[in-house]
Design an enzyme around this catalytic site. Structure first.
Site, PDB file in Angstrom:
ATOM      1  N   SER A  75       0.170  -0.820   0.334  1.00 32.60           N
ATOM      2  CA  SER A  75       0.193  -0.191   0.213  1.00 32.60           C
ATOM      3  C   SER A  75       0.786   1.604  -0.204  1.00 32.60           C
ATOM      4  O   SER A  75       1.737   1.732   0.627  1.00 32.60           O
ATOM      5  CB  SER A  75      -0.817   0.016   1.374  1.00 32.60           C
ATOM      6  OG  SER A  75      -1.153   1.161   1.188  1.00 32.60           O
ATOM      7  N   PRO A  81       4.399   7.296   9.029  1.00 29.36           N
ATOM      8  CA  PRO A  81       3.777   6.794   9.588  1.00 29.36           C
ATOM      9  C   PRO A  81       2.657   7.629  11.579  1.00 29.36           C
ATOM     10  O   PRO A  81       2.077   6.558  11.999  1.00 29.36           O
ATOM     11  CB  PRO A  81       5.383   7.050  11.233  1.00 29.36           C
ATOM     12  CG  PRO A  81       6.037   8.024  10.661  1.00 29.36           C
ATOM     13  CD  PRO A  81       5.689   8.220   9.201  1.00 29.36           C
ATOM     14  N   ASP A  82       2.445   8.584  11.235  1.00 29.76           N
ATOM     15  CA  ASP A  82       1.255   9.081  10.821  1.00 29.76           C
ATOM     16  C   ASP A  82       0.079   9.094   9.962  1.00 29.76           C
ATOM     17  O   ASP A  82      -0.962   9.822  10.262  1.00 29.76           O
ATOM     18  CB  ASP A  82       1.378  10.400  12.266  1.00 29.76           C
ATOM     19  CG  ASP A  82       2.374  10.837  12.728  1.00 29.76           C
ATOM     20  OD1 ASP A  82       2.206  10.145  13.954  1.00 29.76           O
ATOM     21  OD2 ASP A  82       3.603  12.033  12.814  1.00 29.76           O
ATOM     22  N   HIS A  83       0.105   8.047   9.389  1.00 32.81           N
ATOM     23  CA  HIS A  83      -1.166   8.101   8.221  1.00 32.81           C
ATOM     24  C   HIS A  83      -2.419   7.567   8.763  1.00 32.81           C
ATOM     25  O   HIS A  83      -2.355   6.959  10.041  1.00 32.81           O
ATOM     26  CB  HIS A  83      -0.306   7.091   7.136  1.00 32.81           C
ATOM     27  CG  HIS A  83      -1.763   7.583   5.961  1.00 32.81           C
ATOM     28  ND1 HIS A  83      -2.847   6.726   5.766  1.00 32.81           N
ATOM     29  CD2 HIS A  83      -0.800   7.836   4.261  1.00 32.81           C
ATOM     30  CE1 HIS A  83      -2.470   6.859   4.889  1.00 32.81           C
ATOM     31  NE2 HIS A  83      -1.715   7.602   3.807  1.00 32.81           N
ATOM     32  N   LYS A 107       2.963  -3.955   7.176  1.00 35.09           N
ATOM     33  CA  LYS A 107       3.461  -4.142   5.797  1.00 35.09           C
ATOM     34  C   LYS A 107       4.623  -3.598   5.512  1.00 35.09           C
ATOM     35  O   LYS A 107       5.553  -4.709   4.303  1.00 35.09           O
ATOM     36  CB  LYS A 107       2.057  -3.564   4.894  1.00 35.09           C
ATOM     37  CG  LYS A 107       0.523  -3.705   5.130  1.00 35.09           C
ATOM     38  CD  LYS A 107      -0.233  -2.820   3.757  1.00 35.09           C
ATOM     39  CE  LYS A 107      -1.777  -3.089   3.886  1.00 35.09           C
ATOM     40  NZ  LYS A 107      -1.539  -4.258   3.071  1.00 35.09           N
TER      41      LYS A 107
END
Length: 198
Positions: A75, A81-83, A107
């Protein structure tokens, strides 16, 4: 059981992913619905499950000449990292620590494991998946969540499948990890030559 399924294969596609679903609750701080993973937590599906498939492919491949080519569908969004996707399914324990979620982190961990396995690999990071016909759009590739030439961040599932198949048909795709989106229908030239795309 995986050894029996993968034995004799030249290649495998890994298209598994934990799937978020609304829990029926609302997050009081945001007013948005809460999501969970009723059919498997990302750590279990996107890390442990994919690692198990990679290990089985390694066992099936034997020596380097017979190595199984693993094509992994992951993906976009993994560089952040803050997605927001990492927040889905995340809960706060009574002691204040966080648990669950982090689908993009798990992932990425599986991706790193595949790259470190020494087997032939291709990693495709599609943007948002569309349930629309494929073979009608110009496809665009990039890296690190940046794709020049379009601001669109989605791609039909059928086009993702076509690119994954192209990874087996074209040696140029081996050892590559890239992002994939499509331009809107009618914008650009429909992609037909997947050897040129890479």
């Amino acid at each position: 059981a995986l050894d029996d399924l993968i034995g004799g294969c030249d290649a495998i596609f890994i298209c598994t992913s934990a799937k978020p679903a609304p829990t029926g609750e609302v997050d009081e701080s945001t007013g948005r619905p809460k999501f969970g993973f009723p059919n498997g937590d990302p750590e279990l599906v996107d890390w442990t499950g994919q690692r198990n498939l990679i290990d089985a492919a390694r066992r099936a491949g034997g020596n380097d000449d017979d190595a199984v080519h693993v094509v992994l569908c992951s993906s976009m969004g993994g560089t952040n990292p803050d997605h927001p996707l990492n927040n889905l399914g995340r809960t706060t324990r009574p002691d204040g620590t966080l648990a669950g979620g982090n689908i993009l982190k798990w992932k990425r961990k599986a991706e790193a494991y595949l790259v470190g396995s020494g087997m032939p690999y291709t990693i495709v990071h599609p943007g948002g998946l569309l349930n629309e016909p494929g073979n009608e759009r110009e496809l665009c590739l990039g890296v690190d969540d940046s794709i020049p030439g379009t601001s669109n961040n989605s791609v039909p599932r059928e086009d993702v499948a076509n690119v994954m198949i192209a990874a087996l048909e074209n040696d140029e795709y081996r050892g590559r990890s890239f992002d994939l989106v499509s331009k809107p229908v009618g914008d650009g030239v429909v992609t037909e030559d997947y050897s040129e795309l890479i």
